[in-house]
Design a protein around this motif. Structure first.
Motif, PDB file in Angstrom:
ATOM      1  N   LEU A  37      -4.815  -6.102  -4.252  1.00  0.00           N
ATOM      2  CA  LEU A  37      -4.330  -4.743  -4.516  1.00  0.00           C
ATOM      3  C   LEU A  37      -3.776  -4.651  -5.931  1.00  0.00           C
ATOM      4  O   LEU A  37      -3.220  -5.626  -6.449  1.00  0.00           O
ATOM      5  CB  LEU A  37      -3.233  -4.375  -3.520  1.00  0.00           C
ATOM      6  CG  LEU A  37      -3.599  -4.385  -2.030  1.00  0.00           C
ATOM      7  CD1 LEU A  37      -2.350  -4.155  -1.178  1.00  0.00           C
ATOM      8  CD2 LEU A  37      -4.651  -3.333  -1.726  1.00  0.00           C
ATOM      9  N   PRO A  38      -3.884  -3.487  -6.572  1.00  0.00           N
ATOM     10  CA  PRO A  38      -3.265  -3.321  -7.896  1.00  0.00           C
ATOM     11  C   PRO A  38      -1.744  -3.317  -7.776  1.00  0.00           C
ATOM     12  O   PRO A  38      -1.197  -3.040  -6.709  1.00  0.00           O
ATOM     13  CB  PRO A  38      -3.797  -1.964  -8.353  1.00  0.00           C
ATOM     14  CG  PRO A  38      -4.121  -1.229  -7.096  1.00  0.00           C
ATOM     15  CD  PRO A  38      -4.589  -2.272  -6.123  1.00  0.00           C
TER      16      PRO A  38
ATOM     17  N   GLN B  75       3.708   6.305  -6.006  1.00  0.00           N
ATOM     18  CA  GLN B  75       3.896   6.216  -7.453  1.00  0.00           C
ATOM     19  C   GLN B  75       4.126   7.606  -8.039  1.00  0.00           C
ATOM     20  O   GLN B  75       3.651   8.606  -7.504  1.00  0.00           O
ATOM     21  CB  GLN B  75       2.674   5.548  -8.096  1.00  0.00           C
ATOM     22  CG  GLN B  75       2.495   4.093  -7.672  1.00  0.00           C
ATOM     23  CD  GLN B  75       1.245   3.472  -8.271  1.00  0.00           C
ATOM     24  OE1 GLN B  75       1.292   2.806  -9.293  1.00  0.00           O
ATOM     25  NE2 GLN B  75       0.108   3.699  -7.613  1.00  0.00           N
ATOM     26  N   GLU B  76       4.818   7.649  -9.140  1.00  0.00           N
ATOM     27  CA  GLU B  76       5.265   8.940  -9.687  1.00  0.00           C
ATOM     28  C   GLU B  76       4.113   9.819 -10.139  1.00  0.00           C
ATOM     29  O   GLU B  76       4.072  11.008  -9.849  1.00  0.00           O
ATOM     30  CB  GLU B  76       6.238   8.714 -10.842  1.00  0.00           C
ATOM     31  CG  GLU B  76       6.770  10.019 -11.411  1.00  0.00           C
ATOM     32  CD  GLU B  76       7.936   9.812 -12.353  1.00  0.00           C
ATOM     33  OE1 GLU B  76       8.536  10.816 -12.763  1.00  0.00           O
ATOM     34  OE2 GLU B  76       8.246   8.654 -12.678  1.00  0.00           O
TER      35      GLU B  76
ATOM     36  N   MET C 184      -8.168  -0.088   2.046  1.00  0.00           N
ATOM     37  CA  MET C 184      -7.110  -1.071   1.799  1.00  0.00           C
ATOM     38  C   MET C 184      -6.496  -1.570   3.101  1.00  0.00           C
ATOM     39  O   MET C 184      -6.209  -2.759   3.254  1.00  0.00           O
ATOM     40  CB  MET C 184      -6.014  -0.446   0.930  1.00  0.00           C
ATOM     41  CG  MET C 184      -6.410  -0.132  -0.492  1.00  0.00           C
ATOM     42  SD  MET C 184      -5.036   0.669  -1.374  1.00  0.00           S
ATOM     43  CE  MET C 184      -5.838   1.098  -2.920  1.00  0.00           C
ATOM     44  N   LEU C 185      -6.292  -0.635   4.046  1.00  0.00           N
ATOM     45  CA  LEU C 185      -5.686  -1.005   5.319  1.00  0.00           C
ATOM     46  C   LEU C 185      -6.589  -1.919   6.135  1.00  0.00           C
ATOM     47  O   LEU C 185      -6.108  -2.756   6.913  1.00  0.00           O
ATOM     48  CB  LEU C 185      -5.367   0.260   6.134  1.00  0.00           C
ATOM     49  CG  LEU C 185      -4.277   1.179   5.586  1.00  0.00           C
ATOM     50  CD1 LEU C 185      -4.217   2.475   6.391  1.00  0.00           C
ATOM     51  CD2 LEU C 185      -2.912   0.491   5.608  1.00  0.00           C
TER      52      LEU C 185
ATOM     53  N   ILE D  26       0.840  -1.206   0.000  1.00  0.00           N
ATOM     54  CA  ILE D  26       0.000   0.000   0.000  1.00  0.00           C
ATOM     55  C   ILE D  26       0.876   1.257   0.000  1.00  0.00           C
ATOM     56  O   ILE D  26       0.585   2.242  -0.699  1.00  0.00           O
ATOM     57  CB  ILE D  26      -0.943  -0.001   1.217  1.00  0.00           C
ATOM     58  CG1 ILE D  26      -1.918  -1.175   1.124  1.00  0.00           C
ATOM     59  CG2 ILE D  26      -1.705   1.321   1.335  1.00  0.00           C
ATOM     60  CD1 ILE D  26      -2.765  -1.390   2.365  1.00  0.00           C
ATOM     61  N   GLY D  27       1.965   1.211   0.780  1.00  0.00           N
ATOM     62  CA  GLY D  27       2.878   2.347   0.802  1.00  0.00           C
ATOM     63  C   GLY D  27       3.459   2.631  -0.574  1.00  0.00           C
ATOM     64  O   GLY D  27       3.578   3.800  -0.982  1.00  0.00           O
TER      65      GLY D  27
END
Length: 666
Positions: free
Chosen positions: A620-621, A598-599, A613-614, A592-593
């Protein structure tokens, strides 16, 4: 010379026109009056009282020819004074006091005490000896009736506090008990203020009187761009337009005299002098005054819709505002923090040190003292105060108040027993206290706090400086996001903002913000991702160093990405957690982190999605590569020469490149 009715009418018209052209110089601006303690019309001493009141008011009127303040008594049975505004001329003071004396006698004819206020002066009398006693009752307020925009949602009361409290300190310390001043607010416009006390009270009484009025202003005058509060012993005024500077004559001597006890002989002399010094010069003004008052003063408080009844029964204390931002005096803060002693110092950040303090009621506080070199200017200071005051969430730190005193700018927060997250996370001894349940609670709390800022608060707020030191921990290790000095508000459907002045911290800023000055909720998501990876690994993204790596510019983010791609993400976890946490959950959280850092902003999840998500175990993707192109930028040894002496800790401030390019270097 005989004047026909037509000629008389024409003459009156000419006089009226002349007086209209000089209206502001002739007629003082009436504010309010209060009559108290009625006496019976048929009382045997009524005639004596009226005679003594007439003599007293004549003495005051005569003294206004050369004084700006004067108090007198009649046979120790009747006491009175007048006070002219400290900046008006002798001519204006004399006119105002003369008219005020006549008006108060007319309006309070059957009352044994009364007070009347004009913009330029005030007159007060009473059968009780009030000399030297500060009185704040009765209290009335007036707001600006000439401004079409009498109120404005953007007019924060902090503007008034920042200007008026220093004026109160200065006014009370001066012999004349008077001070004018001005300040510049966030939009660049000016605000003007006045504080004044009668000169029969001492310094401490003056401070107490003026401070009491400022407390009341917080209830009556929020969002008003022009107002004044009037009390018998002091008054304050705050305007967006300049209202002082009468220079039509020489200023009056500030000296006072002892009370005068008139005799029969000097009483006759007073009356003769009054005719010469007062009646003749103001006859023309009084003529117009009669015409004007018949249509204006007759309206009373309804005139201009700006005058209210006397304020009564508003019991407030200076340092208990029940959730609103309050003003603390510098002396209060110094006592609470033991004059900012090193023993009370909790830490130091980019904007200055933070001290622990204890108020007189036993409440513990944390005081952020902005350094004299701090780049956080008055705009950021007010921004932080007003912003946090509007936010109510258990994962956001609560601000209690502030203090602005000359060069001192202080923010007062609720005290957090365990200070900042960084003090535990990056300390070899304290980090053992951060077991998995505590880190889990901290990550979830930060996520909920950010989600509230982005989606659930009345305003969409971008923090722009989320980092470990800006997450405070209470006694139960609950996290609270702090330091909103650089936060920005998004309105309506706004989803992105840009700035030429990028302010943030090495290692936590999203690439689009660092390189292009573009920020959004996704910028905060990136910072959260960095912080989340730090909490899971127990290592700083800033100055990250991996001895076995051949790439010495490798960031913590890049290191996490490399291990995740190699299927070795368990090596990324803090060694204290490896055998003391559910590994599958911990590895999922690393995933998740990486999604958060992501850029491209559009690839990052929202904070509400992160919370889901947590809390779940759904698939997850796959994350895309983080912005390795920033590894050199984050490296603490790459370019220290670009920083200045004012840049403390890890905070930075720089101009972003105008080029909208990104490197694809991986």
């Amino acid at each position: 010379m005989y004047l026909s009715p037509n000629n008389t009418t024409f003459l009156l018209i000419l006089i009226s026109i002349s007086m209209l052209m000089n209206h502001s110089n002739c007629i003082p601006t009436y504010n309010y009056h209060v009559c108290r303690d009625p006496i019976l019309e048929n009382a045997s001493n009524s005639d004596i009282f009226q005679s003594e009141l007439t003599s007293l008011l004549e003495i005051l009127s005569l003294a206004a020819s050369s004084k700006s303040f004067y108090n007198a008594s009649i046979s120790k049975r009747l006491y009175g004074l007048f006070l002219c505004r400290g900046d008006v001329s002798a001519k204006t003071c004399k006119k105002c006091t003369g008219i005020a004396s006549q008006e108060i006698k007319s309006k309070c004819v059957w009352n044994s005490s009364g007070v009347i206020w004009y913009d330029e002066c005030m007159v007060r009398y009473s059968k009780e000896n009030f000399f030297g006693v500060a009185k704040t009752s009765p209290l009335a307020f007036v707001w600006n009736t000439n401004d079409k925009n009498r109120t404005s949602p953007s007019e924060t009361h902090l503007n008034a506090q920042a200007l008026m409290y220093p004026l109160i300190q200065d006014a009370s310390s001066r012999k004349r008990r008077f001070k004018l001043g001005k300040s510049t607010v966030c939009d660049g416009s000016e605000r003007y203020g006045l504080a004044q006390c009668t000169r029969d009270i001492n310094k401490s009484s003056c401070i107490s009187c003026l401070t009491h009025l400022m407390n009341k202003s917080g209830q009556c005058c929020q969002h008003k761009v022009g107002w004044r509060l009037l009390a018998p012993s002091c008054y304050i005024r705050y305007e967006k337009d300049i209202f002082y500077g009468d220079t039509t004559g020489p200023l009056i001597s500030p000296n006072t005299q002892k009370p005068v006890l008139p005799t029969k002989d000097n009483g006759k002399r007073v009356q003769k002098l009054l005719i010469f010094h007062m009646i003749i010069p103001i006859t023309s003004c009084l003529l117009f005054y009669l015409i004007w008052s018949s249509t204006q003063l007759r309206k009373g408080p309804q005139q201009g819709e700006g005058l209210t009844d006397v304020i009564q029964g508003m019991n407030v204390t200076h340092e208990d505002n029940k959730g609103e931002v309050q003003y603390f005096s510098l002396s209060t803060i110094k006592v609470a923090t033991n004059s900012f002693s090193d023993d009370n110092k909790l830490g130091e950040g980019g904007f200055g040190p933070v001290f622990k303090g204890k108020l007189s009621n036993g409440k513990e506080i944390a005081v952020k003292r902005l350094s004299f070199k701090s780049r956080q200017g008055i705009e950021e200071f007010k921004n932080e105060m007003t912003l946090i005051a509007k936010l109510q969430h258990k994962n956001l730190v609560r601000i209690l108040g502030c203090c602005i005193d000359r060069n001192e700018k202080l923010l007062v927060y609720e005290y957090m027993a365990n200070t900042g997250l960084d003090a535990f996370l990056f300390d070899q001894n304290k980090c053992v206290n951060l077991d998995w349940p505590k880190r889990e609670k901290i990550i979830n709390g930060i996520a909920r706090g950010l989600s509230y800022l982005h989606e659930d608060s009345r305003l969409k707020i971008i923090h722009r400086d989320l980092k470990a030191s800006n997450v405070l921990l209470d006694e139960d290790m609950n996290p609270k996001i702090s330091d909103f000095g650089t936060a920005r508000i998004f309105y309506s459907d706004q989803i992105e903002g840009t700035t030429e002045k990028v302010v943030g911290t090495y290692g936590y800023m999203a690439p689009e913000y660092a390189l292009e000055g573009s920020f959004s909720v996704k910028s905060d998501v990136y910072s959260f991702g960095v912080l989340m990876l730090e909490i899971l690994s127990g290592r700083k993204n800033i100055n990250f160093y991996q001895p076995e790596s051949r790439d010495q510019t490798l960031t913590l983010i890049a290191y996490a990405w490399r291990l995740w791609n190699d299927g070795k993400e368990q090596e990324f976890l803090d060694r204290l957690l490896v055998k003391a946490c559910p590994i599958d959950v911990a590895l999922r959280w690393i995933h998740i982190g990486l999604l958060c850092v992501q850029e491209r902003p559009k690839d990052r999840p929202t904070m509400s999605s992160v919370i889901l998500m947590l809390a779940s175990s759904t698939s997850l993707p796959q994350p895309l590569a983080p912005p390795f192109s920033l590894s050199n930028y984050y490296d603490n040894t790459s370019d220290q020469s670009s920083t200045t002496e004012e840049e403390e800790d890890d905070d930075i401030e720089f101009q972003p490149s105008s080029a909208k390019t990104k490197s694809n270097d991986t």
